[in-house]
Design an enzyme around this catalytic site. Structure first.
Site, PDB file in Angstrom:
ATOM      1  N   CYS A  32       0.839  -1.208   0.000  1.00  0.00           N
ATOM      2  CA  CYS A  32       0.000   0.000   0.000  1.00  0.00           C
ATOM      3  C   CYS A  32       0.877   1.263   0.000  1.00  0.00           C
ATOM      4  O   CYS A  32       0.503   2.292  -0.561  1.00  0.00           O
ATOM      5  CB  CYS A  32      -0.954   0.011   1.185  1.00  0.00           C
ATOM      6  SG  CYS A  32      -0.118  -0.088   2.785  1.00  0.00           S
ATOM      7  N   HIS A 311      -1.530   1.402   7.391  1.00  0.00           N
ATOM      8  CA  HIS A 311      -1.958   1.313   5.997  1.00  0.00           C
ATOM      9  C   HIS A 311      -1.753   2.684   5.355  1.00  0.00           C
ATOM     10  O   HIS A 311      -1.715   3.709   6.051  1.00  0.00           O
ATOM     11  CB  HIS A 311      -3.445   0.914   5.989  1.00  0.00           C
ATOM     12  CG  HIS A 311      -4.015   0.673   4.636  1.00  0.00           C
ATOM     13  ND1 HIS A 311      -3.431  -0.160   3.714  1.00  0.00           N
ATOM     14  CD2 HIS A 311      -5.145   1.170   4.037  1.00  0.00           C
ATOM     15  CE1 HIS A 311      -4.178  -0.176   2.599  1.00  0.00           C
ATOM     16  NE2 HIS A 311      -5.217   0.627   2.785  1.00  0.00           N
TER      17      HIS A 311
END
Length: 369
Positions: A32, A311
């Protein structure tokens, strides 16, 4: 993603920009950090256009060796030439190349998006410089009849090498800082220039990008053990030092230092401080004193309470619409939603989505590009 893609097309309807593509990127376990930065770079239009042009100029060269630049150019071309307007692409070749080339990105641990961006831009510069030098030496050795003419030319070339090659990566991202030191005894000012591809700013609770930039350029006194050696006085003297932006870049990348090493804990801690970043930014602490005006077009967001897990997602402005990219998923968001990523004014908050890397483009009126 078919559903999400059609949802996005429905949401934009007739306003879907002609020729634009909005594609999510597949996540390969922990990529990510890579996806969020690639989306920000894809919607950095001048960078994208030059990368697509690079692909066009080099696609037929049989001896082109695969590297991060060719993989990135290939990925951006793949996205921009899709028949569908929305969907998902797997940036497999790019990620494989990245891991092959740099062991830092090989593990399945949480990676730092800013570290990746920094590595990528510097790597692209290195590749372009190597290609340029190779092309130059090929030119010089191609015609033996030019040997006499090459004599003075070589001297000139060596002289010119003092000025490093300015690639299209530099033209987009590079700015110049000047480090001014004033001796408090003789008042002599010594200035040293240095280039930058992004600015890393210290942050404080309930602050703004403007105040962080002011702190970055604030005057610091050098005294006691930190005295400055003044060439004019030929001795160590008290001095004042400050950093100013001498030449602002076309694309201003600001990295907010959200991860701070806490000595007592012996580890890094995430600072969830609320730092307001405006949609339009005026850079007033430049050497020229004329304000350079910028418009925000992308934000890489870190999601999570700590530095070692979490994330990354990105917010991108494209054709006056704001989009939210979360790996494979892409959705349209309201401009007002951008302010929910400023950070938290409270020490402990359930909101852990914080702006981490900001991308601003210089507005045309003041642009020197």
């Amino acid at each position: 993603m078919g559903v999400a893609g059609s949802k996005l097309e429905k949401a934009l309807g007739d306003q879907f920009p002609e020729g634009e593509r909005y594609f999510g990127l597949e996540n390969f376990g922990n990529t990510c950090y890579c996806n969020s930065v690639l989306q920000a770079l894809y919607f950095c239009v001048p960078f994208r256009e030059q990368l697509l042009e690079y692909y066009e100029n080099n696609k037929n060269l049989a001896d082109t060796e695969e590297n991060l630049l060719t993989c990135l150019a290939d990925l951006f071309t793949q996205i921009s030439s899709q028949k569908k307007k929305t969907g998902v692409i797997a940036p497999k070749r790019f990620v494989q190349r990245l891991k092959k080339q740099n062991e830092i990105f090989r593990s399945y641990m949480h990676q730092d998006a800013h570290e990746f961006l920094n590595y990528l831009l510097n790597e692209l510069v290195d590749i372009l410089e190597t290609e340029s030098h190779a092309a130059k030496s090929d030119q010089e050795s191609s015609s033996p009849s030019e040997k006499i003419a090459n004599g003075p030319k070589t001297v000139h070339a060596n002289g010119a090498q003092k000025d490093p090659l300015v690639t299209w990566v530099h033209k987009n991202f590079q700015g110049i800082l000047t480090n001014e030191t004033r001796c408090l005894r003789c008042e002599t000012v010594t200035a040293r220039d240095e280039t930058f591809l992004d600015l890393s700013l210290d942050i404080e609770q309930n602050s703004s990008i403007t105040s962080c930039l002011k702190n970055f350029s604030s005057t610091e006194t050098l005294n006691a053990e930190d005295k400055f050696f003044c060439d004019k006085c030929c001795s160590l003297q008290e001095a004042q030092k400050r950093m100013k932006i001498k030449r602002p870049p076309h694309i201003l990348v600001i990295h907010l230092k959200r991860f701070k090493y806490i000595e007592q804990l012996g580890q890094y801690k995430k600072l969830s401080y609320r730092v307001v970043f405006p949609l339009e930014l005026k850079l007033s602490n430049t050497v020229e004193d004329a304000d350079a005006e910028y418009s925000l077009f992308a934000v890489v967001v870190h999601v999570g309470p700590g530095p070692n897990h979490g994330h990354y997602v990105s917010l991108v402005k494209s054709h006056n619409h704001w989009l939210f990219f979360d790996d494979e998923n892409v959705e349209i968001i309201d401009e007002s939603a951008v302010q929910t990523f400023f950070g938290s004014a409270l020490e402990y908050s359930s909101n852990t989505d914080h702006g981490y890397i900001l991308f601003y483009e210089r507005l045309a009126a003041g642009s020197t590009n």
